[in-house]
Each structure stands twice: as structure tokens, then as C-alpha cells.
Design a protein around this motif. Structure first.
Motif, PDB file in Angstrom:
ATOM      1  N   LEU A   1      -1.618   0.729  10.703  1.00  0.00           N
ATOM      2  CA  LEU A   1      -1.022   1.996  11.107  1.00  0.00           C
ATOM      3  C   LEU A   1      -0.645   1.971  12.589  1.00  0.00           C
ATOM      4  O   LEU A   1      -0.983   2.859  13.368  1.00  0.00           O
TER       5      LEU A   1
ATOM      6  N   ASP B   1       0.834  -1.200   0.000  1.00  0.00           N
ATOM      7  CA  ASP B   1       0.000   0.000   0.000  1.00  0.00           C
ATOM      8  C   ASP B   1       0.868   1.250   0.000  1.00  0.00           C
ATOM      9  O   ASP B   1       2.055   1.196  -0.327  1.00  0.00           O
TER      10      ASP B   1
ATOM     11  N   GLU C   1      -1.108  10.084   4.621  1.00  0.00           N
ATOM     12  CA  GLU C   1      -2.456  10.080   4.054  1.00  0.00           C
ATOM     13  C   GLU C   1      -3.479  10.405   5.140  1.00  0.00           C
ATOM     14  O   GLU C   1      -4.420  11.181   4.928  1.00  0.00           O
TER      15      GLU C   1
ATOM     16  N   MET D   1       0.413   5.509   4.564  1.00  0.00           N
ATOM     17  CA  MET D   1      -0.715   5.598   5.498  1.00  0.00           C
ATOM     18  C   MET D   1      -0.578   6.757   6.470  1.00  0.00           C
ATOM     19  O   MET D   1      -1.562   7.454   6.770  1.00  0.00           O
TER      20      MET D   1
ATOM     21  N   HIS E   1      -7.554   2.557   4.536  1.00  0.00           N
ATOM     22  CA  HIS E   1      -7.105   1.221   4.126  1.00  0.00           C
ATOM     23  C   HIS E   1      -7.924   0.725   2.938  1.00  0.00           C
ATOM     24  O   HIS E   1      -7.375   0.152   1.983  1.00  0.00           O
TER      25      HIS E   1
END
Length: 304
Positions: free
Chosen positions: A60, A17, A23, A20, A46
């Protein structure tokens, strides 16, 4: 049932990914406070990465050891709740389909944690640091983490202690060093030396994360590729590396010096061609970057 990361790696390059931490910040949330205050928002972040093509999600669980939670929020008594919620948010985002990694970070982070937990000048602090991680690790594992990710450590000596704690669980461990091209860790180890030491300690996957953009990070991952015979991961930032005279903060660099989604897709193709096994992103990279990588690699995207 979530897939098995080690088996997935045997089938070809795996797409993780994005960033996080930032973001969540850019959507208006504190980290790790979002876990305790807005778990529904965390789950949505997510889900956005998963729908954009991520095959693996990383919880996270940054700064969520007991000492770190106490330091920032006075939440030392919530360590079990926060870490379980972090894993559950990632699991539920993919309807329990994607493997979820439980993340662990340095205990030197924070204004006073270096003195209170790991201190390289104090051998007695090693046991304290491992006790911090192991309390957190036990919760992550019991909550359903499929593998563990010690990440963005800047000292090899501290990271080796964390890997040792992770390997006590029997879960796969992906060790991601905070090191870029032509640099060393704070205790003087090169990328190749880090890779060899961490694999010797039992790490199943090694790699590098966050220190630079794709052009700066890939050479470091390739140095590790030459040094060891385990899967290699590379997770660069979504913006060009700052210089000493441009330290204006990540938010500004995201817009001024951002890596485009197309550039990140090109990185994914180059990484695959060079034999990198796991790609993803870090600070500054959002779902649009992951989608571009998924499309470049021919992986399914779940959004229209």
C-alpha cells in the motif's frame, strides 16, 4: 522465499489481491497514514487477502513519495521508514511466500503536487517527477519488493516516465493504466496505444485498473491483449461504475451498486478464457471477492 511472478505467469493465470486502499478506509484507517500509525492493522488486511487466495500482494505504497508524504502529513522525513514498513507488512503477511509489488502513483495527485512535481506543460518537471519516484523506488527495492507497479496513471506521458524509472532497477514492472472501455488517457491515448508504448519502454506486464467494474474493464484489457505480446492484467472495481448524476462517493456505491463475490468469480473465469494472465481487484473489492475468484479458478484458499 517468495515466488517469481514472471515464472508464475508462465504456469497460468495469477490471482492478485483486492482494493487495499478502500479496504483500509472502511476498517477505519487513513491511507497512507496506516503504514506509519498502525502497521499491524495493515499487515492484517494483507493477510486477509492472502488467506482468501491472493497469490501476489501489492504494497500500500500509494502517495508515499517524499513530496506526497510531506503534502499530507508533514512526513517528508519519513519516506524511508514508511516505504520500508509498507513492503515489510505485505511480506510478513504471507510469511514471505507471496511476491510483493511496490506501488507507485502519479505525482500530479493532490492539491498542489501538479505544480510542484509533474506538470505536462513544464518539461523541466519531468526530472523532478523521476527524482521523486526514484527515491521511493530505491527504498522499495532495498526493502525487498519483488516487482514494481506504476498504477492508475491517467496520462500516458507521465506513466512512461515512471516506467523508465522502474526499469532502471532490473525488476519486473507491471504498468496498470487508469483507462476504461471506450475512453482515452487525459493526453489522448487509447488502451492499445498505451500498451504498445509501455511495452516499448520495457514494461513486462501491462493492463488496466480501477476505472470500472468487470464488464467495463475486461474489454479494455482485451484491447491491450490484441496489441501486445506480454502478460495482460485486469483489476476492476468491486462496484458498478458511477454516472455523472450518481456521484455520491465510493462508500455509498460499495453498498448500493456492489459487484457480488459470485460476479467477481465469474469475471475471473471469463478473463482466463479470454487469455488474461493476471486478475485481481481494486476499490470496493474485499477478501470475499478474492476468495470467490480463487474458488472459481481452482486456487487454494487458506481460510476455513
Amino acid at each position: 522465499m517468495a515466488g517469481n511472478l514472471m515464472e508464475m505467469l508462465k504456469e497460468g493465470i495469477v490471482l492478485g489481491d483486492g482494493g487495499m486502499y478502500l479496504e483500509a478506509n472502511w476498517r477505519g484507517y487513513d491511507v497512507p497514514g496506516i503504514i506509519g500509525s498502525h502497521p499491524e492493522a495493515l499487515q492484517q488486511i494483507h493477510r486477509d487477502f492472502y488467506n482468501s487466495g491472493s497469490e501476489v500482494l501489492q504494497a500500500l505504497t500509494w502517495f508515499t513519495s517524499g513530496a506526497q508524504l510531506e503534502e499530507k502529513y508533514g512526513w517528508g522525513g519519513r519516506v524511508d521508514e514508511i516505504n520500508r514498513t509498507g513492503i515489510r507488512a505485505a511480506k510478513e503477511a504471507s510469511d514471505w511466500e507471496a511476491p510483493v509489488g511496490g506501488c507507485l502513483v502519479s505525482t500530479m495527485t493532490g492539491s498542489r503536487l501538479g505544480d510542484r512535481v509533474y506538470n505536462p506543460e513544464d518539461p523541466s518537471s519531468h526530472a523532478r517527477a523521476q527524482a521523486e519516484w526514484e527515491e521511493q523506488i530505491a527504498i522499495l527495492v532495498d526493502a525487498g519488493a519483488d516487482f514494481l507497479i506504476p498504477e492508475t496513471f491517467f496520462r500516458l506521458d507521465e506513466m512512461r516516465l515512471c516506467v523508465e524509472s522502474c526499469k532502471k532497477t532490473g525488476l519486473p514492472t507491471m504498468a496498470l493504466v487508469g483507462i476504461g472501455s471506450d475512453t482515452q488517457t487525459q493526453d489522448g491515448a487509447s488502451a492499445a496505444e498505451c500498451a504498445r508504448a509501455l511495452v516499448g519502454d520495457g514494461a513486462d506486464i501491462v493492463g488496466t485498473v480501477c476505472i470500472g467494474d468487470p464488464d467495463q474493464m475486461l474489454p479494455t484489457a482485451l484491447e491491450m491483449r490484441e496489441a501486445v505480446d506480454v502478460p495482460i492484467a485486469c483489476q476492476p472495481k468491486g462496484f458498478r461504475q458511477m454516472t455523472d448524476t450518481e456521484d455520491v462517493g465510493y462508500a455509498v456505491h460499495r453498498h448500493r451498486n456492489g459487484v457480488t463475490p459470485d460476479d467477481m468469480g465469474a469475471f475471473a473465469l471469463k478473463a482466463r478464457a479470454e487469455g488474461i494472465d493476471f486478475v485481481g481487484c481494486c476499490c470496493g473489492a474485499g477478501p470475499s471477492h478474492i476468495r470467490a475468484m480463487a474458488e472459481a479458478l481452482g486456487k487454494p484458499v487458506r481460510t476455513g
